[in-house]
Each structure stands twice: as structure tokens, then as C-alpha cells.
Design a protein around this motif. Structure first.
Motif, short mmCIF file in Angstrom:
data_model
loop_
_atom_site.label_atom_id
_atom_site.label_comp_id
_atom_site.label_asym_id
_atom_site.label_seq_id
_atom_site.Cartn_x
_atom_site.Cartn_y
_atom_site.Cartn_z
N PRO A 90 7.38 9.73 -9.34
CA PRO A 90 6.92 8.34 -9.52
C PRO A 90 6.14 7.81 -8.31
N SER A 132 5.36 21.50 -17.82
CA SER A 132 4.75 20.46 -18.66
C SER A 132 5.78 19.44 -19.16
N SER A 133 7.02 19.88 -19.35
CA SER A 133 8.07 18.96 -19.81
C SER A 133 8.38 17.89 -18.76
N LYS A 136 5.08 15.45 -18.49
CA LYS A 136 4.65 14.79 -19.72
C LYS A 136 4.51 13.28 -19.58
N GLU A 137 5.48 12.63 -18.95
CA GLU A 137 5.46 11.17 -18.86
C GLU A 137 4.50 10.64 -17.79
N TYR A 138 3.95 11.53 -16.98
CA TYR A 138 3.10 11.09 -15.87
C TYR A 138 1.61 11.35 -16.07
N ILE A 140 -0.56 10.88 -18.41
CA ILE A 140 -1.39 9.80 -18.98
C ILE A 140 -1.68 8.73 -17.92
N LYS A 141 -0.73 8.53 -16.99
CA LYS A 141 -0.88 7.49 -15.98
C LYS A 141 -2.05 7.76 -15.04
N GLN A 173 -0.84 21.71 -18.67
CA GLN A 173 0.09 20.66 -19.11
C GLN A 173 -0.07 20.35 -20.60
N TYR A 175 -0.98 17.68 -22.19
CA TYR A 175 -0.64 16.35 -22.70
C TYR A 175 -1.76 15.32 -22.49
#
Length: 337
Positions: A90, A132-133, A136-138, A140-141, A173, A175
């Protein structure tokens, strides 16, 4: 190093010297410090290496250009050597988002290309070091900022580095939104000419809804107000092309704010706002071809200078060709009427 407690004082003193010189004016010194610190962290226990990483992160908020470059290099090296745990992602992403589009004005030119280049190194290292798991949540940011760097950076090396990093992330990745379509057109050659990036590839990427608004905002309120005239000119033309992808948003939010900026006391903002408005209106009138005719002539000269194989690499692919066919129908309409 872990077992010999007697050497910890020496290590601590060495780290202090390195961090004090992390903002050294010489970039070679900053490169060496980043490698040195990452090598030390690699041989320390997780607890001790985390303390050093936290100390580096603590310097981010008040960082100068040189210090921010040094911080990015340490982060990149630490990620590449798999020292950095996912718990720090983060914080890394916050730094990465800022660094990818970092730019400071100095009299009549801008600086910060070394920071943007090191940010591309971080994103490249992320793709290779984390599953990649986990990412995944990062992705796009920072994915949009990475695209902005690849397409709109004034520095050719930064555009190439960002494009390569984006391609690495898409491949590893998977994603990134519309990643396959984008990397099929946005490659080493296509971003090497800045006019091609702004006037050909950028409108194509912006045609994907996930990027349209971000690109319009960035062009209108960052690139078109740039201190360097050639960037303002290219940004205005690109904004004219991209504005056709969401005319209602431009009419409601972009044009009114640009009109306000025409009253700015800063010359580059006033000029950029006026030129951008004129390009948008020209696009709306159906005469958008005039915005890119001159650049097309330059592009033809550029293509003739390449070998046959290089020309094949530069020419549009299937995704871009499909976009251009649809876009040609829209750009010839007179929206003003």
C-alpha cells in the motif's frame, strides 16, 4: 551479519551515512547507495531490514527531487531482490502513483525525468517479484498513471520505460484493464515519437471507458498547462481528439474550467487553456483533420527513414485500425450544429 551482534553498530553507522547521502546531487552516488542498502537488508533479519525500509519510507513526505529518486531506487532494488514484503505494498503504490507523473518546473523547462524513470523500474520489479494474486488489488491503482507516463511523458526514455513496464505487468499479472489490446499497439516504436503517442496511441487507449475520463482530465489540467510550449500544443491537439469520446463530460466540466484558466496570471496556463478550447471546438466542428495533418507529414518522413522491417513494426495493428474506423465516423460530425 545476523549472528554477529558486535557488528550491528558498524552496520547502523553505515546505513546512517548512506541515508544522509541519499539526496546527493550525483545520481551515480544514489544508485550505489540503493544497491548497498538493499544488499545489507538482504543479509539482515526481517525485523532489522524492515526497520531500515521504514526509515527510508519516513523520508518520503518531505523529499526533494534527488531524495525521491534515491527512495525510488531503494524501493526498486528491494522489490527486485524480494526483500520487501507484501505488507508494504500500500505504501509503495502511493509512492509509485506520485513518482510516475512527478514533474517540477524550473524557469522555462521541467525536471523529474529521473524519478519517473525509477518509478518505471519499481513497476517493472513489482511485476517480476510478486504473484498476480497479491498484486490484483493494486495494479488498477497505478495502471492509469503508468499509461500516462508511457504516452504523455516529454522524455522519450521515460515513455519507452513505462511502455516496457506496462507490457511486463500485462504479461505477468494479467489484471490490467484492456491490457492485451493496449500493448498490441503501444510498443517501443509507437511511443518513440512523441506526436505519435499523443495523436495516435493516446486517443486509442482513451477509447476504453476505464481510461477516458482520466486521460481527459490529465490532458486538460496538467499537460495542456505545461511550461513547455510544444507539450501544450500536442496536449491541446490530443485533448481535441479525446474530447470526442465523451463530449457531455467535456461540455459540463472541462470547457468551463478551461475558460476560468484563460484569466490566469500565468502565461503558460492562459495559453494552454485557450489553445485547448480552440482544439476542442475545432474537433466539435468536424474539422479535426487539420489538427493532425502537419504531424502526418512529419510521420511519413519518419517512416521513409526506417527499414522495411521497422516500418512493419510501426504500422497500426488490428485493434488500432478498428478504433480508427469507428473514430473516423465520429470525428467528421459537426457537433456544434
Amino acid at each position: 551479519l545476523i549472528e554477529n551482534i558486535q557488528y550491528l553498530d558498524i552496520i547502523e553507522h553505515s546505513i546512517e551515512i548512506c541515508l544522509e547521502n541519499l539526496s546527493n546531487k550525483d545520481s551515480n552516488v544514489r544508485y550505489l547507495i540503493a544497491k548497498y542498502i538493499s544488499n545489507i537488508c538482504q543479509k539482515l533479519s526481517k525485523n532489522l531490514s524492515d526497520q531500515i525500509i521504514n526509515l527510508v519510507f519516513s523520508k518520503f513526505e518531505m523529499a526533494s527531487e534527488e531524495l525521491l529518486h534515491g527512495i525510488c531506487l531503494i524501493i526498486g532494488e528491494s522489490i527486485r531482490k524480494k526483500i520487501l514484503s507484501p505488507d508494504y505494498l500500500p505504501t509503495v503504490i502511493i509512492i509509485l502513483e506520485k513518482a510516475l507523473i512527478f514533474e517540477e518546473y524550473d524557469v522555462n523547462h521541467s525536471t523529474g525525468s529521473i524519478i519517473r524513470d525509477s518509478a518505471c523500474y519499481i513497476s517493472w520489479a513489482l511485476a517480476r517479484s510478486f504473484e498476480s494474486s497479491i498484486m490484483k488489488e493494486y495494479v488498477i491503482k497505478f495502471g492509469t498513471n503508468l499509461l500516462m507516463c508511457a504516452l504523455f511523458d516529454k522524455n522519450t526514455n521515460c515513455r519507452k520505460a513505462a511502455a516496457a513496464s506496462f507490457q511486463e505487468n500485462v504479461g505477468r499479472q494479467g489484471y490490467f484493464l484492456n491490457g492485451i489490446e493496449i500493448i498490441s499497439e503501444m510498443d517501443f516504436f509507437s511511443v518513440s515519437r512523441i506526436s505519435n503517442s499523443y495523436l495516435q496511441i493516446a486517443p486509442f487507449v482513451a477509447s476504453f471507458k476505464n481510461y477516458t475520463i482520466s486521460f481527459i482530465n490529465y490532458l486538460a489540467f496538467n499537460r495542456s498547462l505545461h511550461i513547455e510550449k510544444n507539450i501544450r500544443i500536442l496536449s491541446g491537439k490530443s485533448l481535441g481528439l479525446v474530447s470526442l469520446l465523451d463530449t457531455s463530460y467535456c461540455n459540463e466540466f472541462i470547457i468551463p474550467k478551461l475558460i476560468e484558466l484563460t484569466l490566469s496570471k500565468t502565461v503558460n496556463k492562459r495559453h494552454g487553456a485557450l489553445y485547448s478550447i480552440s482544439c476542442i471546438l475545432q474537433a466539435y466542428s468536424g474539422n479535426i483533420q487539420r489538427l493532425i495533418e502537419k504531424d502526418k507529414e512529419i510521420e511519413n518522413i519518419f517512416l521513409r527513414s526506417l527499414s522495411i522491417n521497422e516500418q512493419k513494426l510501426v504500422k497500426s495493428g488490428i485493434y488500432l485500425q478498428e478504433f480508427q474506423n469507428k473514430f473516423n465516423e465520429q470525428k467528421n460530425k459537426n457537433i456544434v450544429d
